[in-house]
Design a protein around this motif. Structure first.
Motif, PDB file in Angstrom:
ATOM      1  N   PRO A  75       0.942  -1.036   0.164  1.00  0.00           N
ATOM      2  CA  PRO A  75       0.137  -0.192   0.489  1.00  0.00           C
ATOM      3  C   PRO A  75       0.873   1.494  -0.432  1.00  0.00           C
ATOM      4  O   PRO A  75       1.985   1.423   0.332  1.00  0.00           O
ATOM      5  CB  PRO A  75      -0.661   0.130   1.500  1.00  0.00           C
ATOM      6  CG  PRO A  75       0.083  -0.736   1.659  1.00  0.00           C
ATOM      7  CD  PRO A  75       1.038  -1.639   0.906  1.00  0.00           C
ATOM      8  N   GLU A  76       0.243   2.021  -0.302  1.00  0.00           N
ATOM      9  CA  GLU A  76       1.180   4.129  -0.521  1.00  0.00           C
ATOM     10  C   GLU A  76       1.012   4.089   0.756  1.00  0.00           C
ATOM     11  O   GLU A  76      -0.016   4.384   2.158  1.00  0.00           O
ATOM     12  CB  GLU A  76       0.078   4.265  -1.397  1.00  0.00           C
ATOM     13  CG  GLU A  76      -0.045   4.004  -2.701  1.00  0.00           C
ATOM     14  CD  GLU A  76       1.466   4.217  -3.505  1.00  0.00           C
ATOM     15  OE1 GLU A  76       2.299   4.955  -2.985  1.00  0.00           O
ATOM     16  OE2 GLU A  76       2.109   3.605  -4.801  1.00  0.00           O
ATOM     17  N   PHE A 105      -4.628 -10.511  -2.961  1.00  0.00           N
ATOM     18  CA  PHE A 105      -4.492 -11.284  -3.874  1.00  0.00           C
ATOM     19  C   PHE A 105      -3.838 -10.704  -5.244  1.00  0.00           C
ATOM     20  O   PHE A 105      -3.528 -11.289  -6.294  1.00  0.00           O
ATOM     21  CB  PHE A 105      -6.456 -11.284  -4.380  1.00  0.00           C
ATOM     22  CG  PHE A 105      -6.470 -11.407  -6.308  1.00  0.00           C
ATOM     23  CD1 PHE A 105      -6.265 -13.323  -6.351  1.00  0.00           C
ATOM     24  CD2 PHE A 105      -7.324 -11.021  -7.297  1.00  0.00           C
ATOM     25  CE1 PHE A 105      -6.561 -13.954  -7.113  1.00  0.00           C
ATOM     26  CE2 PHE A 105      -7.301 -12.056  -7.845  1.00  0.00           C
ATOM     27  CZ  PHE A 105      -6.864 -12.767  -8.006  1.00  0.00           C
ATOM     28  N   VAL A 106      -4.059  -9.345  -5.011  1.00  0.00           N
ATOM     29  CA  VAL A 106      -4.227  -8.333  -6.679  1.00  0.00           C
ATOM     30  C   VAL A 106      -2.450  -8.176  -6.529  1.00  0.00           C
ATOM     31  O   VAL A 106      -2.011  -8.128  -7.310  1.00  0.00           O
ATOM     32  CB  VAL A 106      -3.682  -6.437  -6.067  1.00  0.00           C
ATOM     33  CG1 VAL A 106      -6.069  -6.651  -5.737  1.00  0.00           C
ATOM     34  CG2 VAL A 106      -3.436  -6.060  -4.697  1.00  0.00           C
ATOM     35  N   ARG A 107      -1.644  -8.768  -5.604  1.00  0.00           N
ATOM     36  CA  ARG A 107      -0.008  -9.252  -6.325  1.00  0.00           C
ATOM     37  C   ARG A 107       0.170 -10.067  -6.801  1.00  0.00           C
ATOM     38  O   ARG A 107       0.885  -9.649  -7.572  1.00  0.00           O
ATOM     39  CB  ARG A 107       0.454  -9.467  -4.837  1.00  0.00           C
ATOM     40  CG  ARG A 107       0.515 -11.190  -4.443  1.00  0.00           C
ATOM     41  CD  ARG A 107       1.346 -11.494  -3.343  1.00  0.00           C
ATOM     42  NE  ARG A 107       1.300 -12.987  -3.329  1.00  0.00           N
ATOM     43  CZ  ARG A 107       1.539 -14.079  -2.414  1.00  0.00           C
ATOM     44  NH1 ARG A 107       2.783 -13.408  -1.578  1.00  0.00           N
ATOM     45  NH2 ARG A 107       1.566 -15.113  -2.670  1.00  0.00           N
ATOM     46  N   GLU A 110      -1.172  -2.116 -14.021  1.00  0.00           N
ATOM     47  CA  GLU A 110      -1.316  -1.409 -14.697  1.00  0.00           C
ATOM     48  C   GLU A 110      -3.112  -2.204 -14.909  1.00  0.00           C
ATOM     49  O   GLU A 110      -3.851  -0.865 -15.214  1.00  0.00           O
ATOM     50  CB  GLU A 110      -1.018  -1.701 -16.421  1.00  0.00           C
ATOM     51  CG  GLU A 110      -1.068  -2.773 -17.283  1.00  0.00           C
ATOM     52  CD  GLU A 110      -0.088  -3.458 -16.891  1.00  0.00           C
ATOM     53  OE1 GLU A 110       0.508  -4.343 -17.763  1.00  0.00           O
ATOM     54  OE2 GLU A 110       1.342  -3.451 -15.735  1.00  0.00           O
ATOM     55  N   LEU A 111      -3.552  -3.208 -14.024  1.00  0.00           N
ATOM     56  CA  LEU A 111      -4.945  -3.298 -13.944  1.00  0.00           C
ATOM     57  C   LEU A 111      -5.644  -3.061 -12.656  1.00  0.00           C
ATOM     58  O   LEU A 111      -6.860  -3.156 -12.724  1.00  0.00           O
ATOM     59  CB  LEU A 111      -5.280  -5.074 -14.174  1.00  0.00           C
ATOM     60  CG  LEU A 111      -4.560  -5.911 -14.671  1.00  0.00           C
ATOM     61  CD1 LEU A 111      -4.732  -7.450 -14.850  1.00  0.00           C
ATOM     62  CD2 LEU A 111      -5.357  -5.781 -16.037  1.00  0.00           C
ATOM     63  N   GLY A 112      -4.668  -1.923 -11.488  1.00  0.00           N
ATOM     64  CA  GLY A 112      -4.925  -1.607 -11.109  1.00  0.00           C
ATOM     65  C   GLY A 112      -5.315  -2.672  -9.537  1.00  0.00           C
ATOM     66  O   GLY A 112      -5.619  -3.957  -9.614  1.00  0.00           O
ATOM     67  N   SER A 120     -11.301  -2.708 -12.902  1.00  0.00           N
ATOM     68  CA  SER A 120     -11.927  -1.433 -13.836  1.00  0.00           C
ATOM     69  C   SER A 120     -10.924  -1.129 -14.598  1.00  0.00           C
ATOM     70  O   SER A 120     -11.880  -0.193 -15.627  1.00  0.00           O
ATOM     71  CB  SER A 120     -12.551  -0.350 -12.740  1.00  0.00           C
ATOM     72  OG  SER A 120     -11.173  -0.867 -12.269  1.00  0.00           O
ATOM     73  N   ASN A 121      -9.672  -1.581 -14.585  1.00  0.00           N
ATOM     74  CA  ASN A 121      -8.290  -0.994 -15.692  1.00  0.00           C
ATOM     75  C   ASN A 121      -8.644  -1.572 -17.247  1.00  0.00           C
ATOM     76  O   ASN A 121      -7.870  -1.778 -18.254  1.00  0.00           O
ATOM     77  CB  ASN A 121      -7.084  -0.645 -14.932  1.00  0.00           C
ATOM     78  CG  ASN A 121      -7.349  -0.015 -14.179  1.00  0.00           C
ATOM     79  OD1 ASN A 121      -8.380   1.224 -14.314  1.00  0.00           O
ATOM     80  ND2 ASN A 121      -6.417   0.031 -13.420  1.00  0.00           N
TER      81      ASN A 121
END
Length: 254
Positions: A133-134, A154-156, A161-163, A181-182
């Motif tokens: 996370p930022e 999971f997003v790792r 670019e898929l966000g 969404s991307n």
């Protein structure tokens, strides 16, 4: 072609150029630059292709209770003999090496260590970096906007670019088709492992082959005993009968 595979091809090309120019492992003295120009491309193809395939396979198909680094190590060890054999055959043809157990074992260790290092970076460290996370501003500096929730583990698995805004996940053989969404991407993973890594992301598995984010559901349609959801991106997915009341309740509470 997925960005992940384009990156891997680029890495192999860079490694090939560096190897041809610098001549590592004695090839600078044993071979001319023209000989290195075909030796290293052939060697690296036979080393990297099985290494990438097997480290990805073991990373995403072995039991989730094994640490990812251990799964990568198992894949690199299994792939090692394939690359080592190809490399030794090439050495017997070009560098007049002998096909002995020692020479094979030495190359097995060499190939395994290189593959393990690259596998850890590509399959573990780099995804963790992109999923991190930022950093949030200090509370005493700003109170105008609440902190963004941490994205699920999971997003790792996804390309940056898929966000991180998920829409749906669908099983396709041993792969998962992930829509955000991307855009969309495909990863090698089991649905059960994906669900474990969603970390409470607001969504649910509506069918044995489909998961949807609740915010992405436009409406629920029923036709007799059949039920399906229409997502905001226009996609229609089936809902299994036991999940209909659970989905309806979840949508009312969102």
């Amino acid at each position: 072609m997925r960005a992940g595979y384009r990156r891997k091809i680029l890495v192999v090309l860079v490694m090939t150029v560096v190897a041809v120019v610098t001549g590592p492992f004695g090839t600078f003295f044993d071979l001319t630059i023209l000989e290195r120009a075909y030796y290293w491309p052939v060697a690296l193809v036979f080393i990297t292709v099985p290494m990438i395939a097997l480290t990805e396979l073991t990373l995403y198909r072995l039991p989730g209770n094994l640490h990812p680094i251990l799964r990568i190590a198992i894949g690199a060890f299994i792939a090692g003999p394939i690359g080592a054999t190809a490399l030794l055959v090439l050495d017997t043809m070009v560098r007049h090496a002998e096909f002995t157990p020692y020479n094979l074992g030495f190359r097995w260790v060499f190939v395994t260590l290189i593959g393990f290092g690259v596998g850890v970076f590509e399959g573990y460290l780099r995804p963790m970096y992109h999923a991190a996370p930022e950093p949030q501003p200090d509370a005493d500096k700003t109170t105008s906007k609440p902190a963004e929730p941490e994205p699920p583990l999971f997003v790792r698995n996804l390309e940056p670019e898929l966000g991180t805004e998920l829409i749906s996940i669908t099983t396709q053989d041993h792969y998962l088709d992930v829509v955000t969404s991307n855009g969309a991407g495909r990863i090698l993973k089991r649905m059960s492992d994906a669900l474990a890594e969603l970390n409470g992301y607001p969504g649910m598995q509506i069918h044995r082959s489909h998961w949807v984010a609740l915010h992405a559901v436009e409406r629920v349609e029923k036709d007799g005993r059949k039920c399906q959801v229409v997502l905001k991106n226009g996609t229609t997915l089936p809902v299994s009968r036991p999940n209909v009341p659970v989905l309806t309740e979840a949508l009312e509470k969102r």
